[in-house]
Design a protein around this motif. Sequence first.
Motif, PDB file in Angstrom:
ATOM      1  N   CYS A   3      55.528  35.846  46.482  1.00  0.00           N
ATOM      2  CA  CYS A   3      54.570  35.102  47.373  1.00  0.00           C
ATOM      3  C   CYS A   3      54.562  33.561  47.381  1.00  0.00           C
ATOM      4  CB  CYS A   3      53.088  35.672  47.116  1.00  0.00           C
ATOM      5  SG  CYS A   3      52.904  37.051  47.910  1.00  0.00           S
ATOM      6  N   ARG A  40      53.512  37.702  42.829  1.00  0.00           N
ATOM      7  CA  ARG A  40      52.884  36.474  43.032  1.00  0.00           C
ATOM      8  C   ARG A  40      54.059  35.316  43.033  1.00  0.00           C
ATOM      9  NH1 ARG A  40      48.103  34.171  44.249  1.00  0.00           N
ATOM     10  NH2 ARG A  40      47.310  32.560  42.780  1.00  0.00           N
ATOM     11  N   ASP A  48      46.660  33.793  49.881  1.00  0.00           N
ATOM     12  CA  ASP A  48      47.209  34.198  48.760  1.00  0.00           C
ATOM     13  C   ASP A  48      46.495  33.161  47.688  1.00  0.00           C
ATOM     14  OD1 ASP A  48      48.837  36.328  49.057  1.00  0.00           O
ATOM     15  OD2 ASP A  48      50.492  35.278  49.776  1.00  0.00           O
ATOM     16  N   LEU A  88      44.860  41.998  47.741  1.00  0.00           N
ATOM     17  CA  LEU A  88      46.071  41.373  47.572  1.00  0.00           C
ATOM     18  C   LEU A  88      47.261  41.885  48.495  1.00  0.00           C
ATOM     19  CD1 LEU A  88      46.480  40.937  43.628  1.00  0.00           C
ATOM     20  CD2 LEU A  88      45.702  39.230  45.189  1.00  0.00           C
ATOM     21  N   MET A 118      52.190  43.043  44.945  1.00  0.00           N
ATOM     22  CA  MET A 118      50.775  42.728  44.400  1.00  0.00           C
ATOM     23  C   MET A 118      49.947  43.976  44.669  1.00  0.00           C
ATOM     24  SD  MET A 118      50.251  38.588  44.284  1.00  0.00           S
ATOM     25  CE  MET A 118      50.205  38.501  46.263  1.00  0.00           C
ATOM     26  N   MET A 164      43.174  35.262  45.137  1.00  0.00           N
ATOM     27  CA  MET A 164      42.916  35.188  43.811  1.00  0.00           C
ATOM     28  C   MET A 164      41.957  34.635  42.898  1.00  0.00           C
ATOM     29  SD  MET A 164      45.047  36.485  41.170  1.00  0.00           S
ATOM     30  CE  MET A 164      46.577  36.918  42.322  1.00  0.00           C
ATOM     31  N   LEU A 166      52.302  30.916  41.166  1.00  0.00           N
ATOM     32  CA  LEU A 166      52.304  30.878  42.657  1.00  0.00           C
ATOM     33  C   LEU A 166      53.040  29.614  42.866  1.00  0.00           C
ATOM     34  CD1 LEU A 166      51.487  32.414  45.471  1.00  0.00           C
ATOM     35  CD2 LEU A 166      49.798  30.433  45.431  1.00  0.00           C
TER      36      LEU A 166
END
Length: 500
Positions: free
Chosen positions: A119, A116, A36, A182, A103, A40, A65
Amino acid sequence: MIIDQGDKEFQHTSLNKYALACAIVASMVSIVSGYDTGVMSGAMIFIKEDLGISDTQQEVLAGILNVCALVGSLTAGRTSDIIGRRYTIFLASILFIIGAILMGYGPNYAILMVGRCVCGLGVGFALMIAPVYSTEISSAASRGSLASLPEICIALGILLGYISNYFLGKYLSLKLGWRLMLGIAAIPSVFVAFVILSMPESPRWLVMQGQLGKAKKVLLQVSNTPQEAELRFKDIKIAADLDENCNDEIVKVSQKSQGEGVWKELILRPTPSVRWILIAAVGIHFFEHATGIEAVMLYSPRIFKKAGVTSKEKLLLATIGVGLTKIIFLLIALVLLDKVGRRRLLQVSVGGMIIGLTTLGFSLTMVEQAHEKVSWALSLSIMATYVYVGFFNVGLAPVTWVYSSEIFPLRLRAQGASIGVAVNRSMNAIVSMTFISIYKAITIGGSFFMFAGLSVIAWIFFYFYLPETKGKALEEMEMLFTKKPKEKNVAMVTDPMRDV
């Protein structure tokens, strides 16, 4: 508490394969956490083009995040004391599944942010619980290696994120590519959620709940001999304020041993040794991100672009090189942690980081001031980035998680570790959400000179305030942090099997 030498036959025992398997499964949740983060960095290139988001929105998307991970980490400590280490890992997996689906759907910026955030909660849980579970399942002789596995899995996840950026961005359409980047994280999360339920609970947590019979069975599985299991079992009972000779299947334990009142012991009325432990844990987590790693890992495509790499494909390939460097040096650290020790690795690591950051700041400054492409500065920038990432991951990255998960006493371990993770995520969020603004204000070269200066402060802090913990039993940590500074840097010879 005085710890004797114990039986010498346990001092150089081989790594228990079942304990290794447990640590690997627990650490797998960290792969999703790393993915993750890594995915990104490249996905933002495509998200910006597709959704038309601003630089500020990119910073918020990158940093949210870690803001949510801060909340997750603070919640995870108490949660793991209530439901256990294993079910906390399961909960982290469920959060990753939900977040990845949201996402991957991502019709707009708002839904993307919600996914996000979910997560992020999962990241907070995973970062706190994976090292704690690995620490509590392992012996002192192998604790450094097993407790560093989550960091290696994070690195593997970051690399997979970079590879996903390259191939999905290259071969899929703009709208589908970043969404699949994602959303695909839900697949390994489902696997981890199922597999972790087949793993045993931490024997330390079981003893804290008074389930001595179950704890002993687990210790027999993760120890090489019944004698080793018995030694470890006795020490765990002592640390939990139980009679070391008690052999009842189930006993009644105090609320204190189940995690009640921990915040008072940690924050409001800590003993001198606990206060020192907390300062050490908070300090090492603070400096892990204050020295700039998130700026490099999350914004490496932007850094390479500033250095002179122009094509999108080459940017993503150079970023993959960052991920490979991270994994290679983490694997080296895996071997060195239990041989060289935590303290020496930290000193070498941060020293190399200072050199890498200073060189990167110089080369990027040369690129900015030149009116034409400067090939040598471009090459030096890429090389300095890899040097910095390599030194960071051979020491500071794995030692942070190993050290902070092993120094707290048993009754304080989960919630103490959660404070460290909260500081870690706070610094991560601050760096990731402000880096673009900082380098616009003081130039990109100046920002890395700033990180180099913070690394110098980190080296001084580690030298004076962090004692060596290699090979020490977990129940020795509180005693270790009561010694005078000069004494704390000398590792005593102890029986590595007598750990809690």
